[in-house]
Design a protein around this motif. Sequence first.
Motif, PDB file in Angstrom:
ATOM      1  N   THR A  81       0.870  -1.180   0.000  1.00 10.86           N
ATOM      2  CA  THR A  81       0.000   0.000   0.000  1.00 10.86           C
ATOM      3  C   THR A  81       0.905   1.228   0.000  1.00 10.86           C
ATOM      4  N   GLU A  82       0.340   2.390  -0.279  1.00 10.50           N
ATOM      5  CA  GLU A  82       1.136   3.626  -0.280  1.00 10.50           C
ATOM      6  C   GLU A  82       1.729   3.886   1.109  1.00 10.50           C
ATOM      7  N   GLU A  83       0.933   3.604   2.164  1.00  9.69           N
ATOM      8  CA  GLU A  83       1.413   3.814   3.543  1.00  9.69           C
ATOM      9  C   GLU A  83       2.582   2.882   3.855  1.00  9.69           C
ATOM     10  N   GLU A  84       2.446   1.596   3.458  1.00 10.17           N
ATOM     11  CA  GLU A  84       3.520   0.619   3.681  1.00 10.17           C
ATOM     12  C   GLU A  84       4.782   1.038   2.929  1.00 10.17           C
ATOM     13  N   THR A  85       4.581   1.515   1.702  1.00 11.87           N
ATOM     14  CA  THR A  85       5.721   1.947   0.881  1.00 11.87           C
ATOM     15  C   THR A  85       6.445   3.106   1.551  1.00 11.87           C
ATOM     16  N   ASP A  86       5.692   4.112   2.008  1.00  6.28           N
ATOM     17  CA  ASP A  86       6.311   5.270   2.665  1.00  6.28           C
ATOM     18  C   ASP A  86       7.034   4.863   3.948  1.00  6.28           C
ATOM     19  N   ARG A  87       6.417   3.969   4.740  1.00  8.96           N
ATOM     20  CA  ARG A  87       7.036   3.500   5.979  1.00  8.96           C
ATOM     21  C   ARG A  87       8.367   2.797   5.681  1.00  8.96           C
ATOM     22  N   MET A  88       8.327   1.920   4.671  1.00  3.59           N
ATOM     23  CA  MET A  88       9.515   1.165   4.280  1.00  3.59           C
ATOM     24  C   MET A  88      10.605   2.102   3.766  1.00  3.59           C
ATOM     25  N   LEU A  89      10.220   3.070   2.939  1.00  2.00           N
ATOM     26  CA  LEU A  89      11.195   4.024   2.391  1.00  2.00           C
ATOM     27  C   LEU A  89      11.819   4.879   3.491  1.00  2.00           C
ATOM     28  N   LYS A  90      10.999   5.322   4.434  1.00  2.00           N
ATOM     29  CA  LYS A  90      11.514   6.147   5.545  1.00  2.00           C
ATOM     30  C   LYS A  90      12.537   5.371   6.361  1.00  2.00           C
ATOM     31  N   GLU A  91      12.253   4.088   6.596  1.00  3.53           N
ATOM     32  CA  GLU A  91      13.172   3.253   7.373  1.00  3.53           C
ATOM     33  C   GLU A  91      14.503   3.093   6.628  1.00  3.53           C
ATOM     34  N   ILE A  92      14.427   2.839   5.325  1.00  3.21           N
ATOM     35  CA  ILE A  92      15.650   2.683   4.521  1.00  3.21           C
ATOM     36  C   ILE A  92      16.446   3.987   4.511  1.00  3.21           C
ATOM     37  N   LEU A  93      15.745   5.113   4.305  1.00  5.12           N
ATOM     38  CA  LEU A  93      16.415   6.420   4.247  1.00  5.12           C
ATOM     39  C   LEU A  93      17.060   6.781   5.583  1.00  5.12           C
ATOM     40  N   THR A  94      16.379   6.438   6.678  1.00  2.86           N
ATOM     41  CA  THR A  94      16.926   6.714   8.015  1.00  2.86           C
ATOM     42  C   THR A  94      18.198   5.904   8.229  1.00  2.86           C
ATOM     43  N   GLN A  95      18.158   4.628   7.858  1.00  2.00           N
ATOM     44  CA  GLN A  95      19.352   3.777   8.008  1.00  2.00           C
ATOM     45  C   GLN A  95      20.482   4.259   7.095  1.00  2.00           C
ATOM     46  N   LYS A  96      20.102   4.683   5.877  1.00  2.00           N
ATOM     47  CA  LYS A  96      21.107   5.189   4.932  1.00  2.00           C
ATOM     48  C   LYS A  96      21.815   6.420   5.481  1.00  2.00           C
ATOM     49  N   SER A  97      21.045   7.279   6.195  1.00  2.23           N
ATOM     50  CA  SER A  97      21.620   8.513   6.749  1.00  2.23           C
ATOM     51  C   SER A  97      22.662   8.207   7.828  1.00  2.23           C
ATOM     52  N   LYS A  98      22.621   6.969   8.365  1.00  6.97           N
ATOM     53  CA  LYS A  98      23.593   6.552   9.390  1.00  6.97           C
ATOM     54  C   LYS A  98      24.771   5.812   8.769  1.00  6.97           C
ATOM     55  N   GLY A  99      24.848   5.842   7.426  1.00  5.85           N
ATOM     56  CA  GLY A  99      25.975   5.216   6.734  1.00  5.85           C
ATOM     57  C   GLY A  99      25.757   3.760   6.373  1.00  5.85           C
ATOM     58  N   ILE A 100      24.521   3.272   6.548  1.00  2.00           N
ATOM     59  CA  ILE A 100      24.212   1.870   6.218  1.00  2.00           C
ATOM     60  C   ILE A 100      23.814   1.803   4.741  1.00  2.00           C
ATOM     61  N   SER A 101      24.294   0.786   4.041  1.00  5.24           N
ATOM     62  CA  SER A 101      23.963   0.649   2.617  1.00  5.24           C
ATOM     63  C   SER A 101      22.494   0.265   2.453  1.00  5.24           C
ATOM     64  N   VAL A 102      21.963   0.521   1.255  1.00  2.60           N
ATOM     65  CA  VAL A 102      20.561   0.161   0.968  1.00  2.60           C
ATOM     66  C   VAL A 102      20.387  -1.348   1.125  1.00  2.60           C
ATOM     67  N   ALA A 105      20.227  -2.171   4.715  1.00  5.32           N
ATOM     68  CA  ALA A 105      18.985  -1.628   5.289  1.00  5.32           C
ATOM     69  C   ALA A 105      17.795  -2.528   4.961  1.00  5.32           C
ATOM     70  N   VAL A 106      17.695  -2.978   3.699  1.00  5.86           N
ATOM     71  CA  VAL A 106      16.558  -3.839   3.339  1.00  5.86           C
ATOM     72  C   VAL A 106      16.685  -5.209   3.994  1.00  5.86           C
ATOM     73  N   LEU A 107      17.920  -5.661   4.208  1.00  2.00           N
ATOM     74  CA  LEU A 107      18.138  -6.934   4.909  1.00  2.00           C
ATOM     75  C   LEU A 107      17.666  -6.808   6.360  1.00  2.00           C
ATOM     76  N   ASN A 108      18.014  -5.690   7.006  1.00  2.00           N
ATOM     77  CA  ASN A 108      17.567  -5.442   8.384  1.00  2.00           C
ATOM     78  C   ASN A 108      16.045  -5.375   8.451  1.00  2.00           C
ATOM     79  N   LEU A 109      15.479  -4.665   7.488  1.00  2.00           N
ATOM     80  CA  LEU A 109      14.037  -4.431   7.460  1.00  2.00           C
ATOM     81  C   LEU A 109      13.248  -5.719   7.220  1.00  2.00           C
ATOM     82  N   SER A 110      13.805  -6.604   6.385  1.00  2.00           N
ATOM     83  CA  SER A 110      13.095  -7.848   6.044  1.00  2.00           C
ATOM     84  C   SER A 110      13.351  -8.959   7.057  1.00  2.00           C
ATOM     85  N   LYS A 111      14.245  -8.676   8.047  1.00  2.34           N
ATOM     86  CA  LYS A 111      14.579  -9.658   9.095  1.00  2.34           C
ATOM     87  C   LYS A 111      15.022 -11.001   8.504  1.00  2.34           C
ATOM     88  N   GLY A 112      15.825 -10.905   7.421  1.00  4.93           N
ATOM     89  CA  GLY A 112      16.397 -12.116   6.823  1.00  4.93           C
ATOM     90  C   GLY A 112      15.502 -12.847   5.840  1.00  4.93           C
TER      91      GLY A 112
END
Length: 200
Positions: A81-102, A105-112
Amino acid sequence: MNKINGYTEEEAKNLVDYISTGKKEGKTLSGLFASYAQKTGRAKGSVRNYYYALLRSTGDERVKKLLKGKALKAEKILPFTEEETDRMLKEILTQKSKGISVRRAVLNLSKGDDKLMLRYQNKYRNIAGKQPERIERLLRECGLKSGADEAQRRIEEEINGLYDKLASSLKEENKRLTTLIKRLTDENALLRLQVKNMQN
């Protein structure tokens, strides 16, 4: 059967048998992709992609024959959904801002979960490529620097680094030339003294 991702019909049969046996033994798909990749020397992502491409080739009679009685099926993927997409993107962008690669970040977000990781990664790349304004909006909403600001900062840092390097190099060259001039001045004075002594 036509090759899919470079697999022959025999390779396709081997993979189907391997996954079917593994599933009956209670093994996870992710683990089976990894072990099959190791066994065959293929990339895990390639094995996974091939497996799902094969399951979706429902119009091919040879594929139907390979899959018959194996109880293997591709789960239907529900779009984000658009909300899920925005939530997922925000999480990736936040992790990226801390020097974590995309990728990390997606590996962390998907929990493996490999399949979910791939979906997150594809969704992020798709939006970053086609809707950069959405990424910029989400960066602002998260209170993060925009990609343009970050690029500008990196360029400035590179310019400053080059300037410092050049200044340091010029300083060294200046020091070397000063030493050389002093030596030449001393040698010149010595020569003049020798000439004067010869004339006397």
